[in-house]
Every structure is written in C-alpha cells, then in structure tokens.
Design an enzyme around this catalytic site. Structure first.
Site, PDB file in Angstrom:
ATOM      1  N   PRO A  59       7.090  90.074 -19.524  1.00  0.00           N
ATOM      2  CA  PRO A  59       5.768  89.356 -19.342  1.00  0.00           C
ATOM      3  C   PRO A  59       4.762  90.711 -20.285  1.00  0.00           C
ATOM      4  CG  PRO A  59       6.347  89.424 -16.946  1.00  0.00           C
ATOM      5  CD  PRO A  59       7.654  90.441 -18.546  1.00  0.00           C
ATOM      6  N   GLU A  60       3.605  90.054 -21.010  1.00  0.00           N
ATOM      7  CA  GLU A  60       2.978  90.608 -22.080  1.00  0.00           C
ATOM      8  C   GLU A  60       1.542  90.319 -21.029  1.00  0.00           C
ATOM      9  OE1 GLU A  60       3.297  90.654 -26.412  1.00  0.00           O
ATOM     10  OE2 GLU A  60       5.820  90.215 -25.132  1.00  0.00           O
TER      11      GLU A  60
END
Ligand SMILES: [Zn+2]
Length: 273
Positions: free
Chosen positions: A2-3
């Site tokens: 997850p960014e």
C-alpha cells in the site's frame, strides 16, 4: 505494498467509522509477535488502547495516524500485505487475521497480514515514528524547488531517489513509475540531472497521479484491500506499471522493464527522456 493512495483510501473510509468510538477489547496474534513495534510487549500495547476513544484518523506518507483521547497516537504501517478492514458483524473466518480491535458499537477493526511484516506503535509523540519523513506530495508541502534541491548533486537514478521516504513521503514502486512516465522523464536519469522545468513537471505529475489513484480507490495488483475488504481499480488505468511489452498510451512504443536499485521499473523508452 500500500502506497499513499491506498493508505489515504483506507483513512477516508475509516474516519467516519472510528472517530468518537472507544476501543473496548483487543486481540493480538502470538504468531505475529513483532506487530506491536512499540511498546513491544503485547499486553502493554493492548493496555494503552483499551478504554481509549479515537479522536481522529490521519495519515503521514504511508503511515496511518490515529490520535487517542489521552494524547497518545496509535500508528499503523501496513508494509507489504497488511490490511485494516472494518467488520460490522462478528469476526471473519480468516487465517491471516493477526489482530482485532472491538469498538463500543460492537464492530471490529480487523488487521490481516499474509506476510506478517506490518507494524503498530502507541506513542506520546508521533514524530518519534514519522519525524524523518519528507514533504507530503498532496498537502502542497512538496514544491518543485524542494524536489530539485533534494535531487541536486545526486548520482543515483531519479526512480531510486523517489522511493526514499525522506525525499517525498508516500511514493512506492507503482506511483514512482507512473509519475515519471506522466512527466516524460526516464527513471534511469541521475537525480542531479533533473532541470528546474523537469522538477516542475515531475512535482505536478506526482500530485496528479496520486489524486487519480485515490479517485480509483487505490491499485490492487497484489494483496491490497481497502477498509471495506474490496480491491482498488487503478490497476485498470496505469500507463506503464506492469505493462512491459504493451504500447505506451502516449506514443505507442513498447513499455520496457528494467531493474533500478533492485526494484523492477517500468518506463517508455520512446517518450521518457
Ligand atoms: Zn511513450
């Protein structure tokens, strides 16, 4: 992993569900002893959460920041495969469930993590954990001048530098590739070779790419699930990421894949110079 857009999607979904709620009970899997990074003892970690009310749900880079009513902040980093899923009715049958937090409305905030790399902290001062992060690209904190200053004199490829969280907070492999494509800059260029007009294009491209991805609820090539347990849709809209061999949407040249600083990197040799 997850960014920024994925963590922001989770943050915005959790905010109306968590703010004002008290944590009444919690369970941490003994299979993931390193989940509480601080305090490291699971019982001490749980005792700092149980009985506390959630004041707000914020984000810094890829970290979720959850201030509590006693002044402490609960911090969550999902790392590779972590997910925070809000469950209204009971606990899911899920062998990757590593922790849950029961709220005073009977719902549970469930933490699942296939690879067990995620971390959580409860600290008096959030800066202890997130203090070294670079500027936020969506809060107007990242300026073209600041970006160029931090790239100046650097011989490392600009792609590798964009992954350094001290330079820009929140970019990972997907959005670094996408922003460089949008800006028309080769990921292989030394950071120090980026001219002022290119830094301006790159800064604007980072903001646009992240905003579009948030609009699509994040990118789910791998494990990413949002706070409702659903996949994002941005993987259907990427320009180069994991599209090696396919035509560039801007110029038609076949997208190439190379390794930069150990990370697989996708770019268009036709229009990224
Ligand atoms: Zn192209």
């Amino acid at each position: 992993m997850p960014e920024l857009p994925e963590v922001e999607t989770i943050r915005s979904q959790l905010e109306p569900l968590l703010v004002g709620r008290a944590i009444v009970d919690t369970w941490l899997s003994p299979e993931m002893p390193a989940l509480p990074a601080w305090p490291p003892d699971a019982a001490a970690f749980a005792s700092l959460l149980v009985g506390r009310r959630i004041a707000s749900v914020g984000r810094r880079g890829k970290y979720l920041l959850i201030p509590l009513d006693d002044g402490n902040t609960w911090i969550v980093h999902l790392r590779m495969t972590g997910a925070l899923i809000h469950c209204r009715e009971g606990l899911p049958e899920d062998r990757f469930l590593r922790a849950w937090f029961r709220l005073d409305d009977g719902s549970h905030l469930c933490y699942r993590d296939v690879r067990k790399l995620g971390r959580m902290w409860v600290v008096a001062d959030a800066e202890q954990v997130v203090g070294k992060l670079g500027p936020e690209p969506l809060a107007g904190a990242l300026s073209p001048e600041a970006l160029r200053r931090s790239l100046a004199g650097r011989r490392a490829p600009v792609k590798a530098l964009l992954l350094d969280q001290r330079l820009v907070a929140g970019l990972g492999n997907i959005y670094a590739d996408e922003a460089l494509h949008e800006a028309g800059i080769s990921p292989l260029r030394p950071g120090g070779s980026i001219a002022p007009d290119e830094a301006e294009r790159l800064c604007a491209a980072i903001g646009r790419v992240l905003q579009r991805a948030i609009g699509h609820g994040g990118t789910s090539f791998f494990a990413y699930l949002d706070a409702r347990g659903e996949r994002g849709r941005h993987q259907l809209h990427v320009g180069v990421y994991r599209r090696q061999g396919e035509p560039c949407p801007r110029c038609g040249t076949a997208v190439a894949r190379v390794r930069v600083a150990g990370r697989s990197t996708h770019y268009c040799p036709g229009c990224q110079v």
